[in-house]
Design an enzyme around this catalytic site. Structure first.
Site, PDB file in Angstrom:
ATOM      1  N   ARG A  91     -18.504  16.506 -11.082  1.00  0.00           N
ATOM      2  CA  ARG A  91     -18.155  15.220 -11.695  1.00  0.00           C
ATOM      3  C   ARG A  91     -16.647  15.078 -11.818  1.00  0.00           C
ATOM      4  O   ARG A  91     -16.147  14.410 -12.713  1.00  0.00           O
ATOM      5  CB  ARG A  91     -18.810  15.087 -13.060  1.00  0.00           C
ATOM      6  N   ASP A 253     -16.728  30.630 -13.612  1.00  0.00           N
ATOM      7  CA  ASP A 253     -16.221  29.367 -13.080  1.00  0.00           C
ATOM      8  C   ASP A 253     -15.349  28.633 -14.090  1.00  0.00           C
ATOM      9  O   ASP A 253     -14.738  27.610 -13.748  1.00  0.00           O
ATOM     10  CB  ASP A 253     -17.371  28.464 -12.623  1.00  0.00           C
TER      11      ASP A 253
END
Length: 501
Positions: A91, A253
């Site tokens: 996103r 991450d």
């Protein structure tokens, strides 16, 4: 240079298989919520990028100049210990880089700009609550002096998104970072056996963040990169713990090569001190509890080292030995940052006795946990009370509990400050100054953040704007209302924080 503002080093330096060009999805009625003019000045942004309809259309992604090529970056990661071979910007879109006044480039990213090839069936959007949380907390961290990504702008989209608790107003965050290279960026190429991709990524990380390592032999350079990232990570986690910050989702991450704090989803600041405190709603097992953060940092660094093995030596056993030889030093590396920090929190300078001084602070934390004492306010009160001042000591006894352990600690602390325990003493003015520099007055307390987000979802930005002013002055009261320094009442306590994805 692509135009007068944006560079595109991500297209030039990164492996081509590690990113995809993607256009932002238009939004219906963009409007500026918050704009960081101080940060904008660091990039000398033109006026039409700072305010007015054109700025809103640009930062919402509705009207980007043709010369900007938005891209979504690929990465993988270990999420709560489990490997996920492909994640990526689901996103978010990287617009390019702006030149900072210090001469270095900074990434500029839209977060909540719509679907990408990495969205994994998500809508690619963000809600106003998570966007404003990241704006508030990342600006607080910057003011606290802790390495972090920054928020340049927050915009409403005019659209409604569906989330766990129902419909929410949509929003976009404009995020600035030294880069968006993550531990998981290396995992992406490692999962694919792409040695060339790993090498290009390592070369980019060195060139962008640690250019002094460019003179090293390539294999030595890679080990030196791992060592530098280890040092930056150890320092960062120690700084988190200095202010009672719990990241909440320390997956690989979400760990950067630059040593900046990235992603403010279910993050929180402690009120009452509990070493094993967990507030993240997604951390059901306490993997990323406050006191587990150093161990998780080493675990994450080990996953990064595994990716780098092909670059450390052609012989796997030799590469493993080199990586292990470095990573076994992490506990000592962390203590080099953590022990002086603990000593500074009680006003003591770094000396050969720093381990003993750190242990003295650890004893205080134990007393605080037993008493349920507020983490931030206890250290500020200690900074106000001279070790031998009766009234100040009584205030501390009231906070920590009138127990023999409390009074024993206060006596030991007084002896340490006065030099009566055989060590060097510390001048009272130095003690107070050091504590004032180390211990904040204001943090973005969870109940105040939540109240500001609820108000913003209802259309009232004033609480968020007021809180932003407060957290930008973390080390001084500045005549600000006492409500910003007070712990929550029982009914105001926040028991869980959420990602918003």
């Amino acid at each position: 240079m692509k135009n007068r503002l944006f560079y595109a080093r991500h297209l030039e330096d990164l492996p081509e298989t590690g990113w995809r060009r993607v256009a932002p999805e238009p939004v219906s009625a963009p409007a500026m919520l918050l704009f960081n003019r101080e940060l904008a000045a660091d990039f000398d942004l033109p006026r039409d990028w700072q305010s007015g309809p054109l700025a809103v259309d640009r930062w919402s992604g509705n009207a980007l100049p043709d010369t900007i090529e938005p891209t979504a970056l690929a990465y993988a990661g270990h999420q709560f210990g489990q490997p996920v071979p492909q994640l990526g910007d689901g996103r978010a879109l990287l617009l390019g880089q702006l030149r900072h006044r210090d001469g270095r480039l900074r990434d500029v990213q839209l977060k909540g700009s719509g679907r990408t090839p990495f969205s994994r069936m998500g809508d690619g959007r963000a809600g106003i609550g998570p966007v404003l949380r990241e704006f508030l907390v990342s600006e607080a961290m910057a003011a606290l002096g802790i390495p972090t990504t920054r928020a340049l702008a927050a915009l409403a989209t005019g659209d409604t998104i569906q989330r766990q608790f129902g419909p929410e107003p949509g929003a976009i965050l404009v995020r600035v970072a030294s880069s968006h290279l993550r531990f998981g960026s290396f995992e992406y190429f490692a999962h694919r056996g792409d040695r060339e991709g790993l090498q290009r990524l390592a070369d980019a990380a060195v060139a962008w963040h640690y250019p002094d390592l460019l003179s090293h032999d390539p294999r030595e350079r890679c080990l030196a990169l791992l060592e530098r990232v280890m040092e930056q990570t150890a320092s960062l986690v120690s700084e988190w713990m200095r202010v009672g910050f719990i990241h909440g989702v320390m997956n690989t991450d979400n760990m950067t090569l630059s040593g900046e704090t990235l992603d403010y989803g279910p993050c929180a600041f402690m009120d009452e001190f509990r070493a094993g405190q967990v507030l993240s709603s997604v951390d059901r097992g306490g993997r990323y509890a406050f006191d587990q953060q150093p161990y998780m940092a080493q675990w994450n660094l080990t996953r990064l080292a595994e990716c780098l093995l092909p670059l450390l030596d052609e012989d796997t056993d030799t590469a493993v030995d080199r990586a292990e030889g470095l990573l076994t030093r992490f506990p000592d590396c962390f203590r080099q940052f953590h022990h002086p920090m603990l000593a500074a929190k009680i006003g003591l300078p770094p000396t050969p006795r720093v381990e003993e001084d750190a242990a003295l602070t650890e004893r205080l934390l134990g007393l605080m946990e037993q008493a349920g004492a507020d983490f931030t306010n206890t250290f500020r009160e200690l900074g106000r009370a001279a070790p031998t001042e009766a009234a100040g000591q009584q205030r501390l006894v009231a906070i920590l509990g009138d127990r023999p352990d409390t009074r024993t600690w206060l006596k030991a602390y007084a002896r340490r400050c006065e030099g009566d325990d055989g060590g060097p003493g510390v001048a009272e003015s130095d003690r107070r100054a050091r504590m004032a520099e180390t211990n904040p007055v204001h943090i973005p307390r969870n109940h105040l953040v939540e109240a500001a987000l609820v108000a913003a979802e209802g259309g009232d930005l004033r609480p968020a704007e007021d809180l932003l002013k407060v957290v930008r002055s973390p080390y001084t009261a500045n005549g600000l209302p006492a409500i910003y320094r007070q712990p929550p009442e029982p009914e105001e306590r926040v028991h869980a924080t959420f990602c918003g994805t």
